[in-house]
Write a protein that holds these residues in place. Structure first.
Motif, PDB file in Angstrom:
ATOM      1  N   ARG A 239      14.959 -30.832 -49.949  1.00  0.00           N
ATOM      2  CA  ARG A 239      15.730 -30.136 -48.923  1.00  0.00           C
ATOM      3  C   ARG A 239      14.782 -29.625 -47.861  1.00  0.00           C
ATOM      4  N   ARG A 240      15.298 -29.549 -46.662  1.00  0.00           N
ATOM      5  CA  ARG A 240      14.475 -29.133 -45.540  1.00  0.00           C
ATOM      6  C   ARG A 240      14.742 -27.666 -45.221  1.00  0.00           C
ATOM      7  N   THR A 241      13.688 -26.964 -44.871  1.00  0.00           N
ATOM      8  CA  THR A 241      13.815 -25.604 -44.373  1.00  0.00           C
ATOM      9  C   THR A 241      12.932 -25.489 -43.133  1.00  0.00           C
ATOM     10  N   GLY A 242      13.576 -25.584 -41.982  1.00  0.00           N
ATOM     11  CA  GLY A 242      12.817 -25.612 -40.729  1.00  0.00           C
ATOM     12  C   GLY A 242      12.033 -26.900 -40.609  1.00  0.00           C
ATOM     13  N   SER A 243      10.737 -26.783 -40.410  1.00  0.00           N
ATOM     14  CA  SER A 243       9.874 -27.959 -40.266  1.00  0.00           C
ATOM     15  C   SER A 243       9.211 -28.352 -41.577  1.00  0.00           C
ATOM     16  N   THR A 244       9.633 -27.749 -42.681  1.00  0.00           N
ATOM     17  CA  THR A 244       9.017 -28.032 -43.970  1.00  0.00           C
ATOM     18  C   THR A 244      10.038 -28.574 -44.965  1.00  0.00           C
ATOM     19  N   ILE A 245       9.517 -29.175 -46.042  1.00  0.00           N
ATOM     20  CA  ILE A 245      10.369 -29.769 -47.079  1.00  0.00           C
ATOM     21  C   ILE A 245       9.990 -29.188 -48.442  1.00  0.00           C
ATOM     22  N   LEU A 246      11.017 -28.884 -49.231  1.00  0.00           N
ATOM     23  CA  LEU A 246      10.830 -28.415 -50.603  1.00  0.00           C
ATOM     24  C   LEU A 246      11.306 -29.503 -51.553  1.00  0.00           C
ATOM     25  N   LEU A 247      10.540 -29.740 -52.627  1.00  0.00           N
ATOM     26  CA  LEU A 247      10.855 -30.804 -53.580  1.00  0.00           C
ATOM     27  C   LEU A 247      10.969 -30.261 -54.997  1.00  0.00           C
ATOM     28  N   ASP A 248      11.780 -30.942 -55.803  1.00  0.00           N
ATOM     29  CA  ASP A 248      11.735 -30.734 -57.251  1.00  0.00           C
ATOM     30  C   ASP A 248      12.158 -32.022 -57.937  1.00  0.00           C
ATOM     31  N   PHE A 249      11.568 -32.289 -59.111  1.00  0.00           N
ATOM     32  CA  PHE A 249      11.891 -33.506 -59.851  1.00  0.00           C
ATOM     33  C   PHE A 249      11.440 -33.375 -61.296  1.00  0.00           C
ATOM     34  N   HIS A 250      11.888 -34.314 -62.134  1.00  0.00           N
ATOM     35  CA  HIS A 250      11.477 -34.379 -63.532  1.00  0.00           C
ATOM     36  C   HIS A 250      10.347 -35.391 -63.669  1.00  0.00           C
ATOM     37  N   LEU A 251       9.329 -35.036 -64.436  1.00  0.00           N
ATOM     38  CA  LEU A 251       8.184 -35.905 -64.653  1.00  0.00           C
ATOM     39  C   LEU A 251       8.027 -36.118 -66.157  1.00  0.00           C
ATOM     40  N   LEU A 252       8.038 -37.378 -66.575  1.00  0.00           N
ATOM     41  CA  LEU A 252       7.959 -37.708 -67.993  1.00  0.00           C
ATOM     42  C   LEU A 252       6.553 -38.152 -68.379  1.00  0.00           C
ATOM     43  N   VAL A 253       6.076 -37.610 -69.513  1.00  0.00           N
ATOM     44  CA  VAL A 253       4.750 -37.960 -70.026  1.00  0.00           C
ATOM     45  C   VAL A 253       4.869 -38.320 -71.510  1.00  0.00           C
ATOM     46  N   ASP A 254       3.792 -38.806 -72.064  1.00  0.00           N
ATOM     47  CA  ASP A 254       3.732 -39.153 -73.486  1.00  0.00           C
ATOM     48  C   ASP A 254       4.202 -37.953 -74.323  1.00  0.00           C
ATOM     49  N   PRO A 255       5.189 -38.147 -75.211  1.00  0.00           N
ATOM     50  CA  PRO A 255       5.744 -37.029 -75.984  1.00  0.00           C
ATOM     51  C   PRO A 255       4.762 -36.367 -76.939  1.00  0.00           C
ATOM     52  N   VAL A 256       3.686 -37.045 -77.310  1.00  0.00           N
ATOM     53  CA  VAL A 256       2.712 -36.443 -78.228  1.00  0.00           C
ATOM     54  C   VAL A 256       1.575 -35.747 -77.471  1.00  0.00           C
ATOM     55  N   MET A 257       1.649 -35.747 -76.169  1.00  0.00           N
ATOM     56  CA  MET A 257       0.616 -35.125 -75.350  1.00  0.00           C
ATOM     57  C   MET A 257       0.717 -33.601 -75.451  1.00  0.00           C
ATOM     58  N   SER A 258      -0.419 -32.924 -75.375  1.00  0.00           N
ATOM     59  CA  SER A 258      -0.418 -31.459 -75.428  1.00  0.00           C
ATOM     60  C   SER A 258       0.200 -30.879 -74.161  1.00  0.00           C
ATOM     61  N   VAL A 259       0.732 -29.692 -74.279  1.00  0.00           N
ATOM     62  CA  VAL A 259       1.336 -29.011 -73.129  1.00  0.00           C
ATOM     63  C   VAL A 259       0.291 -28.811 -72.032  1.00  0.00           C
ATOM     64  N   ASP A 260      -0.910 -28.454 -72.438  1.00  0.00           N
ATOM     65  CA  ASP A 260      -1.974 -28.201 -71.466  1.00  0.00           C
ATOM     66  C   ASP A 260      -2.286 -29.450 -70.652  1.00  0.00           C
ATOM     67  N   LYS A 261      -2.401 -30.588 -71.319  1.00  0.00           N
ATOM     68  CA  LYS A 261      -2.716 -31.835 -70.611  1.00  0.00           C
ATOM     69  C   LYS A 261      -1.556 -32.259 -69.717  1.00  0.00           C
ATOM     70  N   ALA A 262      -0.314 -32.092 -70.219  1.00  0.00           N
ATOM     71  CA  ALA A 262       0.857 -32.443 -69.411  1.00  0.00           C
ATOM     72  C   ALA A 262       0.911 -31.583 -68.154  1.00  0.00           C
ATOM     73  N   HIS A 263       0.575 -30.319 -68.302  1.00  0.00           N
ATOM     74  CA  HIS A 263       0.556 -29.400 -67.159  1.00  0.00           C
ATOM     75  C   HIS A 263      -0.490 -29.834 -66.140  1.00  0.00           C
ATOM     76  N   THR A 264      -1.651 -30.239 -66.626  1.00  0.00           N
ATOM     77  CA  THR A 264      -2.727 -30.685 -65.743  1.00  0.00           C
ATOM     78  C   THR A 264      -2.312 -31.927 -64.955  1.00  0.00           C
ATOM     79  N   ILE A 265      -1.650 -32.864 -65.635  1.00  0.00           N
ATOM     80  CA  ILE A 265      -1.175 -34.081 -64.971  1.00  0.00           C
ATOM     81  C   ILE A 265      -0.177 -33.732 -63.873  1.00  0.00           C
ATOM     82  N   ALA A 266       0.737 -32.826 -64.194  1.00  0.00           N
ATOM     83  CA  ALA A 266       1.748 -32.416 -63.214  1.00  0.00           C
ATOM     84  C   ALA A 266       1.112 -31.724 -62.013  1.00  0.00           C
ATOM     85  N   GLU A 267       0.134 -30.847 -62.277  1.00  0.00           N
ATOM     86  CA  GLU A 267      -0.521 -30.127 -61.187  1.00  0.00           C
ATOM     87  C   GLU A 267      -1.322 -31.076 -60.290  1.00  0.00           C
ATOM     88  N   ASN A 268      -1.993 -32.038 -60.904  1.00  0.00           N
ATOM     89  CA  ASN A 268      -2.756 -33.019 -60.115  1.00  0.00           C
ATOM     90  C   ASN A 268      -1.828 -33.868 -59.251  1.00  0.00           C
TER      91      ASN A 268
END
Length: 312
Positions: A239-268
Motif C-alpha cells: 500500500r502506498r502512503t504519500g511517496s512511499t510504499i509499505l509491504l508485508d508478506f509471508h516467507l517460507l523457510v526450511d521447517p527444521v531451521m532454527s528461529v534465529d537463522k530464519a529471522h536472519t534470512i528474513a532480515e537480510n
C-alpha cells in the motif's frame, strides 16, 4: 524524508510561486487591456497555482515528519491530501473557466487581442515549460509525488497558453473569427480537467488502499528466487502512503531451521528489498515453515496432514 529533500521542496516551490505571481499579473493585465478572454482565463489558471504552491509549502511540513506514536506508519497521507487538494482546485478552476467561456461564446467581440496578448502567451509557455522540467527533475530526485503533481500544474499552464497564443494570433489577422478566443478558453478547460484527473486518480487509489505497484509482486518473487534459503514467498500486500510504499508478506523457510537463522534470512531479504525498491520504506515479514500446510504457490499434496519429511 531527509532535511535536504524538504529544503528542495521549499526552494522549488518558492521559486515557482514567484514565477506564478509574475505570470498571473502579466496575463490578467494584458488580457484585460487587449480584451482577450482566453488570456484572462489563463491568468486565473496561473493564479490558482499560487494556492497549490501554498498547499505544498504547508503540507510538506507535515508529510516529511517522521513516524510518531499517533502516526506509527508516518505522515505520508498528508502528501496524499495535498494532492487531492491540488486536483480538486484544478478541477474547480477548469469548470469555472469553461462555464464562463460557454456563456459568452456567442457574444460579439468588442475588440481584437493584439500582439501584446500573443507575446504574453508566448512568455507564459516558455517560463512554465521550464518550470515544469526543473520541478519534475527535482521531484524525481527526492521521490515526491506532491512536488511532481505541482510540476504537472506548471505543465498544464504551459499547455493552456498554447491555444491562447494560437487564438490571439488568428483573431488578430482574421477578426471575423472572434469566437476562437472562447474556443481556446474551452480547450484550456479540457487541459486543466485532464491534469486534475491525473493528479486525483492516484490519490483516490491510495486512499482506497489499492495495490501500490502493479509490478512489485513480480519483483519480490524474482529477488526471492535468487536466495536458496527462501523456499516461497506469498500473500504479498502493498500500500502506498504519500511517496512511499509499505509491504508485508509471508516467507517460507526450511521447517527444521532454527528461529534465529530464519529471522536472519528474513532480515537480510528485507534489507535487500529496501535497497532495491526505492519507494519501499518498511516491510513486515511473517515467517512460516515450508510444509504442505503452508505452501501456496506450489502445493505438494491434497492432504495437508502429510508428513513434512516427504518434502522435496
Amino acid at each position: 524524508m531527509s532535511d535536504t529533500a524538504v529544503k528542495v521542496i521549499q526552494k522549488v516551490t518558492w521559486i515557482g510561486s514567484l514565477a506564478n505571481i509574475a505570470l498571473a499579473f502579466i496575463k490578467i493585465t494584458v488580457g484585460t487591456m487587449t480584451g482577450s478572454q482566453a488570456l484572462i482565463a489563463d491568468g486565473v489558471h496561473s493564479f490558482s497555482d499560487l494556492v497549490t504552491d501554498t498547499a505544498i509549502l504547508i503540507g510538506s511540513r507535515y508529510w516529511t515528519a517522521p513516524a510518531d506514536k499517533e502516526h506509527p506508519y508516518g505522515h505520508g497521507r498528508f502528501e496524499t491530501l495535498t494532492n487531492i487538494f491540488i486536483g480538486v482546485l484544478l478541477a474547480l478552476v477548469g469548470i469555472g473557466i469553461g462555464w464562463e467561456s460557454l456563456t459568452s461564446i456567442s457574444e460579439q467581440a468588442h475588440s481584437k487581442p493584439g500582439m501584446l496578448a500573443f507575446a504574453a502567451a508566448i512568455v507564459s509557455i516558455v517560463v512554465k515549460e521550464l518550470l515544469y522540467r526543473w520541478t519534475a527533475i527535482k521531484a524525481k530526485a527526492i521521490n515526491s509525488r506532491a512536488l511532481y503533481a505541482n510540476a504537472w500544474h506548471h505543465r498544464s499552464d504551459a499547455l493552456s497558453s498554447l491555444p491562447v497564443a494560437i487564438a490571439v494570433i488568428a483573431n488578430y489577422f482574421v477578426p471575423e473569427l472572434h469566437y476562437l478566443d472562447q474556443i481556446a478558453a474551452l480547450i484550456v478547460t479540457a487541459m486543466i480537467l485532464k491534469a486534475a484527473a491525473e493528479i486525483l486518480w492516484p490519490a483516490v487509489l491510495e486512499i482506497t488502499e489499492a495495490k501500490a505497484d502493479a509490478d512489485i509482486e513480480s519483483k519480490i518473487q524474482a529477488y526471492a528466487a535468487e536466495d536458496s534459503d527462501i523456499k516461497e514467498v506469498h500473500a504479498i500486500r502493498s500500500r502506498r502512503t504519500g511517496s512511499t510504499i509499505l509491504l508485508d508478506f509471508h516467507l517460507l523457510v526450511d521447517p527444521v531451521m532454527s528461529v534465529d537463522k530464519a529471522h536472519t534470512i528474513a532480515e537480510n531479504f528485507k534489507s535487500h528489498l529496501l535497497y532495491e525498491l526505492d519507494e519501499v520504506v518498511d516491510i513486515i515479514i511473517h515467517i512460516e515453515p515450508f510444509n504442505c500446510k503452508e505452501r501456496v504457490l506450489n502445493p505438494c499434496c491434497d492432504d495437508c496432514d502429510s508428513d513434512i519429511n516427504t518434502l522435496s
